[in-house]
Design a protein around this motif. Structure first.
Motif, short mmCIF file in Angstrom:
data_model
loop_
_atom_site.label_atom_id
_atom_site.label_comp_id
_atom_site.label_asym_id
_atom_site.label_seq_id
_atom_site.Cartn_x
_atom_site.Cartn_y
_atom_site.Cartn_z
N PHE A 18 -22.80 -29.78 -9.86
CA PHE A 18 -21.77 -29.49 -8.87
C PHE A 18 -22.06 -30.23 -7.58
O PHE A 18 -23.18 -30.57 -7.28
CB PHE A 18 -21.69 -28.00 -8.59
N GLY A 19 -21.05 -30.38 -6.79
CA GLY A 19 -21.21 -30.99 -5.48
C GLY A 19 -20.74 -32.42 -5.47
O GLY A 19 -20.34 -32.99 -6.49
N SER A 20 -20.79 -32.99 -4.31
CA SER A 20 -20.29 -34.35 -4.15
C SER A 20 -21.41 -35.37 -4.06
O SER A 20 -21.20 -36.49 -3.63
CB SER A 20 -19.40 -34.42 -2.90
N THR A 21 -22.61 -35.01 -4.49
CA THR A 21 -23.76 -35.91 -4.42
C THR A 21 -23.47 -37.25 -5.07
O THR A 21 -23.86 -38.29 -4.55
CB THR A 21 -24.99 -35.27 -5.09
N ILE A 22 -22.80 -37.24 -6.18
CA ILE A 22 -22.55 -38.48 -6.91
C ILE A 22 -21.74 -39.48 -6.07
O ILE A 22 -21.86 -40.68 -6.22
CB ILE A 22 -21.90 -38.23 -8.28
N GLY A 23 -20.96 -38.97 -5.13
CA GLY A 23 -20.19 -39.84 -4.25
C GLY A 23 -21.05 -40.61 -3.27
O GLY A 23 -20.59 -41.56 -2.63
N SER A 24 -22.31 -40.23 -3.13
CA SER A 24 -23.24 -40.94 -2.25
C SER A 24 -23.88 -42.14 -2.93
O SER A 24 -24.55 -42.93 -2.28
CB SER A 24 -24.34 -39.99 -1.77
N PHE A 25 -23.69 -42.26 -4.24
CA PHE A 25 -24.31 -43.34 -4.99
C PHE A 25 -23.34 -44.50 -5.16
O PHE A 25 -22.13 -44.32 -5.21
CB PHE A 25 -24.73 -42.86 -6.38
N ASN A 26 -23.92 -45.70 -5.32
CA ASN A 26 -23.06 -46.84 -5.68
C ASN A 26 -22.78 -46.77 -7.18
O ASN A 26 -23.29 -45.89 -7.88
CB ASN A 26 -23.70 -48.17 -5.24
N VAL A 27 -21.98 -47.67 -7.67
CA VAL A 27 -21.56 -47.63 -9.07
C VAL A 27 -22.75 -47.70 -10.02
O VAL A 27 -22.84 -46.94 -10.99
CB VAL A 27 -20.55 -48.77 -9.37
#
Length: 154
Positions: free
Chosen positions: A64-73
């Motif tokens: 859960f959370g938006s952590t993945i949005g902090s990563f590049n592709v």
């Protein structure tokens, strides 16, 4: 009514803060004494191995959370590949991804009138430079607004 169910499950929480992991694990043990918990203090973005003594059965990663949005592709792909490795061919993934928000909404949420959030963020950058040999050019950041840290992915 999970607490009244007979559990045949195990939970493997991963957290980089060992103190936070211990507190949450202790709370879960009290709430669900039958649940097998295998806490792992680790950086879930690195290459890690799950505990060898996990009970057999279908595995599901819950993220859960938006952590993945902090990563590049590339980093996102690597993280998802690790999740796939954890769960195997018959596993699953439940992921929560935040939507792109209007910057005005974020400004209202994080840009407090006293500049407390901005001061916190600026001091964080100073600490990174001092303690982790960071190279942030602090004079290039606008003081007094927390929005100076926003990226195109927020």
């Amino acid at each position: 009514q999970l607490e009244t169910q007979e559990l045949s499950a195990a939970y493997v929480p991963m957290e980089i803060s060992c103190d936070a992991l211990k507190r949450s694990t202790d709370m879960l043990h009290k709430e669900f004494p039958a649940l097998q918990i295998y806490p792992m203090c680790c950086d879930f973005t690195s290459s890690i191995e799950l505990p060898a003594d996990l009970p057999p059965g279908r595995r599901v990663v819950v993220f859960f959370g938006s952590t993945i949005g902090s990563f590049n592709v590339s980093e996102s792909a690597s993280l998802l590949a690790n999740f796939a490795r954890f769960v195997g061919d018959d596993g699953g993934l439940l992921i929560g991804i935040d939507l792109v928000k209007d910057p005005e909404i974020l400004v209202k949420a994080y840009d407090d009138s006293k500049g407390i959030q901005a001061t916190y963020c600026f001091n964080f950058l100073k600490r990174i430079n001092r303690e982790l040999f960071g190279t942030f050019e602090l004079d290039k950041f606008e003081r007094g607004q927390s929005s100076f840290l926003w990226s195109h992915r927020m």
